[in-house]
Design a protein around this motif. Structure first.
Motif, PDB file in Angstrom:
ATOM      1  N   GLY A 154     -33.413 -15.327  42.714  1.00 18.25           N
ATOM      2  CA  GLY A 154     -32.205 -14.503  42.773  1.00 18.25           C
ATOM      3  C   GLY A 154     -30.982 -15.264  42.282  1.00 18.25           C
ATOM      4  O   GLY A 154     -30.172 -14.746  41.495  1.00 18.25           O
ATOM      5  N   PHE A 214     -37.907  -9.906  42.943  1.00 19.05           N
ATOM      6  CA  PHE A 214     -38.291  -8.716  43.709  1.00 19.05           C
ATOM      7  C   PHE A 214     -39.796  -8.686  43.981  1.00 19.05           C
ATOM      8  O   PHE A 214     -40.235  -8.435  45.106  1.00 19.05           O
ATOM      9  CB  PHE A 214     -37.858  -7.463  42.953  1.00 19.05           C
ATOM     10  CG  PHE A 214     -38.223  -6.176  43.636  1.00 19.05           C
ATOM     11  CD1 PHE A 214     -37.511  -5.747  44.746  1.00 19.05           C
ATOM     12  CD2 PHE A 214     -39.274  -5.409  43.170  1.00 19.05           C
ATOM     13  CE1 PHE A 214     -37.851  -4.562  45.389  1.00 19.05           C
ATOM     14  CE2 PHE A 214     -39.627  -4.219  43.797  1.00 19.05           C
ATOM     15  CZ  PHE A 214     -38.910  -3.800  44.915  1.00 19.05           C
ATOM     16  N   THR A 215     -40.596  -8.938  42.939  1.00 22.72           N
ATOM     17  CA  THR A 215     -42.045  -8.862  43.126  1.00 22.72           C
ATOM     18  C   THR A 215     -42.565  -9.994  44.008  1.00 22.72           C
ATOM     19  O   THR A 215     -43.566  -9.825  44.714  1.00 22.72           O
ATOM     20  CB  THR A 215     -42.779  -8.903  41.764  1.00 22.72           C
ATOM     21  OG1 THR A 215     -42.364 -10.060  41.032  1.00 22.72           O
ATOM     22  CG2 THR A 215     -42.479  -7.657  40.958  1.00 22.72           C
ATOM     23  N   ALA A 227     -38.194 -16.468  46.198  1.00 20.51           N
ATOM     24  CA  ALA A 227     -37.410 -15.268  45.913  1.00 20.51           C
ATOM     25  C   ALA A 227     -35.918 -15.583  45.906  1.00 20.51           C
ATOM     26  O   ALA A 227     -35.168 -15.086  45.047  1.00 20.51           O
ATOM     27  CB  ALA A 227     -37.725 -14.183  46.942  1.00 20.51           C
TER      28      ALA A 227
END
Length: 367
Positions: A153, A67-68, A149
């Motif tokens: 995930g 997320f970050t 990202a």
């Protein structure tokens, strides 16, 4: 997880710089990330031990990191990058710590070789870096954000499948403290040896390419030399390392790693001949991979399962991470004043680890 590291690690500084962050500000951004890692790794490891939930904490950290990471896409300006870098570092730092603790626990219970797992990570890092290089050439530096990202995930979903260390250990973790680890002579020696030998890589990581380019070694040749080291790491993790650790015993493997470090940095201090460099770069398989395997074996044997996460955090984040950060700062001064002769200091660090390996060997013989 390691593929996610691979797609971003070589390119993230350049990406941040391309968004208008000056080199001085970039140093602060990266340095802040390093400082945050020294705190978040031990905290996450301890929480995982006390709650008996290393897997849950790992999944949460990976998801938070994914997320970050997306925060880099709209980021503009020094303060935004500083905050995003700190948040991402806080989530990334515990990942390898918790993953190693879970992998060691599973390897001990299910009787498979930990080195196969860690070697897979190193291979995935290489594939991620090579793939990201192609993607950056085609679509620009910004593509690494989406790649990292996405991979993180996927890693979060995969981590949910990892077997947890038995929860009954949690009640013991509440009674144990960090001082329990500090009082273990084997653990103390392992952390110190790793800090000295792995910390000595700091000058190589920061200045090897600079040293080679100044001596006329081309970029392509330099890339091949660097790849030699990473390939040797994978080979040792998968094939040579486990057998060497069994044959030499873990203290003997640590002694070999320290001697290999002395040889490697001595050559770096005295020669830029491509042949000489090509002969010593594969020693990275010994100075890093073999040492890591031996340290993991000793930690698994000596540390109570209730403190597995805390032990990995102190070993990886405080011991190795802290030493690497300090020696990276020191390397700048050493290289600025002494040039390549600064590598002699790294050789001395490895030589300083040898008496500790002998003490470990005596301690193992007594037990």
């Amino acid at each position: 997880m390691y593929a996610a590291y691979g797609v971003a690690s070589p390119f993230l500084p350049a990406f941040v710089n391309s968004r208008g962050i000056a080199p001085e500000e970039l140093g602060l951004v990266l340095g802040t990330g390093t400082a945050v890692r020294l705190l978040s790794g031990p905290v996450a490891g301890r929480i995982g031990d006390v709650l008996g939930a290393l897997r849950t904490v790992l999944v949460l950290c990976i998801a938070l990191a994914a997320f970050t990471t997306l925060g880099y896409l709209p980021a503009r300006g020094f303060w935004w990058f500083l905050v995003i870098s700190a948040l991402q570092a806080a989530a990334l730092a515990p990942m390898t710590v918790l993953a190693d603790a879970l992998a060691l626990g599973a390897a001990k219970r299910e009787r498979f070789e930990y080195g196969w797992v860690r070697g897979t990570g190193s291979a995935a890092f290489i594939i991620g870096t090579l793939g990201a290089g192609q993607a950056v050439a085609a679509a620009g530096l910004g593509v690494i954000v989406g790649l990292q990202a996405s991979l993180l995930g996927l890693a979060a979903f995969a981590a949910a499948l990892v077997p947890e260390i038995p929860h009954r250990e949690a009640r013991h973790a509440r009674r144990e403290s960090v001082m329990t680890l500090v009082r273990l002579p084997v653990f103390r020696d392992v952390v110190l040896i790793a800090a000295l030998v792995l910390g000595s890589h700091a000058m190589h990581d920061a200045f090897a390419m600079i040293r080679w380019r100044a001596a006329g070694v081309g970029a392509q040749t330099g890339a091949v030399l660097w790849s030699e080291a990473v390939l040797a790491e994978v080979v040792v993790f998968f094939f040579i390392g486990p057998a060497l650790v069994r044959r030499l015993t873990p203290p003997g493997a640590l002694a070999l790693a320290a001697v290999a470090g002395v040889v490697r940095w001595s050559v770096m201090a005295t020669s830029t001949q491509v042949l000489a460099l090509a002969l010593v770069q594969p020693l990275h398989g010994i100075t890093f991979a073999l040492l890591h395997l031996a340290c993991m074996r000793l930690i698994a044997q000596a540390v109570p399962a209730a403190l597995a996460g805390t032990a990995q955090a102190i070993y990886g984040t405080v011991g190795i991470g802290g030493a690497s950060a300090l020696l990276t700062f020191a390397s700048g001064s050493l290289y600025g004043r002494l040039g390549a002769a600064g590598f002699w200091a790294m050789a001395l660090l490895c030589a300083g680890a040898l008496p500790l390996t002998w003490r470990l060997a005596r301690s193992s013989a007594l037990h």
